[in-house]
Design a protein around this motif. Sequence first.
Motif, short mmCIF file in Angstrom:
data_model
loop_
_atom_site.label_atom_id
_atom_site.label_comp_id
_atom_site.label_asym_id
_atom_site.label_seq_id
_atom_site.Cartn_x
_atom_site.Cartn_y
_atom_site.Cartn_z
N ASP A 66 15.81 -113.89 89.73
CA ASP A 66 15.77 -115.17 89.03
C ASP A 66 16.15 -115.07 87.56
OD1 ASP A 66 14.73 -116.39 91.38
OD2 ASP A 66 12.73 -115.65 90.85
N THR A 67 16.48 -113.88 87.09
CA THR A 67 16.70 -113.65 85.66
C THR A 67 18.17 -113.51 85.33
OG1 THR A 67 14.55 -112.53 85.45
CG2 THR A 67 16.18 -112.13 83.72
N ASP A 68 18.59 -114.20 84.28
CA ASP A 68 19.92 -114.03 83.70
C ASP A 68 19.81 -112.98 82.59
OD1 ASP A 68 21.64 -116.12 85.08
OD2 ASP A 68 19.97 -117.35 84.37
N PHE A 69 20.48 -111.86 82.78
CA PHE A 69 20.36 -110.68 81.93
C PHE A 69 21.56 -110.63 80.98
CE2 PHE A 69 19.04 -105.89 82.45
CZ PHE A 69 19.17 -105.70 81.08
N PHE A 70 21.29 -110.71 79.67
CA PHE A 70 22.34 -110.68 78.65
C PHE A 70 22.32 -109.34 77.91
CE2 PHE A 70 21.48 -115.14 79.33
CZ PHE A 70 22.73 -115.75 79.21
N LEU A 71 23.51 -108.79 77.67
CA LEU A 71 23.69 -107.60 76.86
C LEU A 71 24.55 -107.99 75.67
CD1 LEU A 71 23.33 -104.49 76.55
CD2 LEU A 71 25.48 -104.24 77.82
N VAL A 72 23.99 -107.88 74.46
CA VAL A 72 24.65 -108.43 73.28
C VAL A 72 24.57 -107.43 72.12
CG1 VAL A 72 24.01 -110.75 74.04
CG2 VAL A 72 22.56 -109.57 72.38
N SER A 73 25.27 -107.74 71.03
CA SER A 73 25.18 -106.93 69.82
C SER A 73 25.45 -107.79 68.60
CB SER A 73 26.14 -105.73 69.89
OG SER A 73 27.48 -106.15 70.07
N ASP A 74 25.19 -107.21 67.42
CA ASP A 74 25.17 -108.01 66.20
C ASP A 74 26.34 -107.78 65.26
OD1 ASP A 74 24.30 -105.43 65.76
OD2 ASP A 74 22.65 -105.98 64.44
N HIS A 75 26.85 -106.58 65.17
CA HIS A 75 27.92 -106.23 64.24
C HIS A 75 28.51 -104.89 64.65
CE1 HIS A 75 25.26 -103.21 62.53
NE2 HIS A 75 24.32 -104.14 62.35
N GLY A 76 29.62 -104.53 64.04
CA GLY A 76 30.17 -103.20 64.22
C GLY A 76 29.86 -102.34 63.01
N GLN A 77 30.60 -101.25 62.86
CA GLN A 77 30.53 -100.41 61.67
C GLN A 77 31.93 -99.90 61.33
OE1 GLN A 77 27.58 -97.41 61.08
NE2 GLN A 77 26.01 -98.47 62.26
N ARG A 78 32.07 -99.50 60.07
CA ARG A 78 33.31 -98.87 59.60
C ARG A 78 32.98 -97.56 58.90
NH1 ARG A 78 36.61 -103.14 56.12
NH2 ARG A 78 38.40 -101.82 56.66
N GLN A 79 33.92 -96.64 58.98
CA GLN A 79 33.76 -95.36 58.31
C GLN A 79 33.82 -95.55 56.79
OE1 GLN A 79 33.58 -93.40 60.98
NE2 GLN A 79 33.18 -91.40 60.08
N ILE A 80 32.95 -94.88 56.04
CA ILE A 80 33.04 -94.89 54.58
C ILE A 80 33.17 -93.46 54.07
CG2 ILE A 80 31.78 -97.05 54.32
CD1 ILE A 80 29.33 -95.36 53.45
N VAL A 81 33.66 -93.33 52.84
CA VAL A 81 33.85 -92.01 52.26
C VAL A 81 33.04 -91.82 50.98
CG1 VAL A 81 36.13 -91.73 53.26
CG2 VAL A 81 35.91 -92.72 50.96
#
Length: 441
Positions: free
Chosen positions: A245-260
Motif C-alpha cells: 500500500d506504500t508509494d516509495f520515493f527515492l530522492v536527493s537534495d543537491h549534487g557536489q563539485r570538486q574544489i581545490v
Amino acid sequence: MKKDRRILVFSVDAMVAEDVDILRTKPNFQKYIAGGAEVKTVKTVYPSVTYPAHTSMITGAWPAKHGVISNFAFTTDSKEDTWQWDAEAIRIPDIFTAAKKAGYTTGSVFWPVTGNHKYIDYLIDEYWLPEKDQTLRTGFAKMGSSAEMLDIIEKNEGELAPSYKLTGRKNFCIYPEIDNFLMANAVDVIRKYAPEVMFVHNGNIDHQRHVAGVFSEVVKDALDIIDYNIGQLGEALEAAGVLADTDFFLVSDHGQRQIVRTVKLNVLLKDAGLIDVDEKGKVTDYRAYCFSNAMSSFVYLKNPGDRGLCEMVGALLRGLCREGIYGIGKVLTRGEAEKLGVTGDFSFMIESDGYTSFSDSCKRPIVPPMDLSDFRFGRATHGYYPEVGPQPVFLGKGPHIAEGFVLERTDVINEAPTYAALLGVELPDAEGKAIEGFLKD
C-alpha cells in the motif's frame, strides 16, 4: 480530502543521477524502486545546500518564500550553535502539516528543520547534540521527540561511535555509524508505528563526497550501503504489513563539485577596516561580513540602510572579482539573488569561480590547508548555482505511481505538490505543481 494512501520518502543527501546508474544494478533498488517513475535530474535551490533544499522538498516553495536560506542562522561566531534544527524557521505550511490536518499519521527521522514540529507524530529531528552534557534522551527531547521515540533512540545507541558521548557534531556525526543509528531508528518507527506519511534523511553519500571527492571509489562503495538501506526500509514496510500500500520515493537534495581551495574573504574585509577582531581573531564588531554557504557566500552589512557603506562594499567585492584570484565568479545584489529564489537580510551574494569554497574565518592565511572535518572545505562541496554540476534526482514506485514514466527534468518545488496530490491534501502556499504523469491518477 484524505485518501487511503501511504508514502515513504527516503532522501539520500548529495545523491546524483550518475549514482542512480550504479544503483540500478543493485538488488534492493531493483526490488523496491526499479520499474516505477523517474525524473532524471532536479533543479534544486540556491544556494544548493541541505537545509534550504530539504525545506523546499516539503513545502513546494523556494527559500525566498519558506525562509530557510542556509543551514545556519546568521552569526559572526561559531556556526555549530546556529544550525537551523527547529521547524519554527519555516514560514509556511509543509507536507507534514497538510497531511496531519487531513488525518494522516506522520513520521520523520533526521529530516532537516523538523525540530519540535507539532504535526509530526513520530519525530526524530536531525540534531547533533551540541550542548555540553547532553544525552541522547535530553538532546532529542529538546528537539521534540516523544517518550516513545526517545525509547527507540536509546535502544539504538549501540549503533553510534563511542566518541559521540563527547558531544558536538564532530564527535556525534561520524559516518557511517550515524547513518546506521538513524536507519535503525527509522526501521523501528516503521515496524512499530507504520506512519502513513514517513520521511527519512541519510547523509553518508554527502559525507563521503566531501571527504574523498565527487566520484571517488569510496562513494561507489557507499552506494552499496544505500542499497542496503533501501532494503532495510522496504523490509520494514513488509514487516509492518504495508509495503503493498506504500508509494516509495527515492530522492536527493543537491549534487557536489570538486574544489581545490578555500578562500577567507573576511580577511580581506578585515584588511579594509570592515571587521574588528580581538587578539584571538574573534569578531568583536563588523560593518560587512561574509557568511559562507561553501561555494557561495552571503554578505551582511551591519547597517544595510547605509547607502555609502553598501556602495563601498559592492565596489570592493566587484574589484576582488575582477582581479580573478580570490575565487569569486560573480557578485550578486540582493535583488539579483531574489530572481534565483533566495532573499533575506543580506546585501550581496558571492558565487564561486567553480573550484573555490569560502570560509568565514578572519584569521590568516587567506588560503588555508584543506579541512576534511568541515563539509564546506573538503575535496568537494556544494552551495553553488543549481544548474551546474552533477544533479539530484526524484524516483518513485508504488501502487499510485506510474510505471515506466521518465521525465528529463523538474524543479525541486514540484516534489511536495506531487506528494500532496497523491495524498489528496492541499499545499496552498506551494509555488510548484504536481509532476504531470508521475502519478497514475
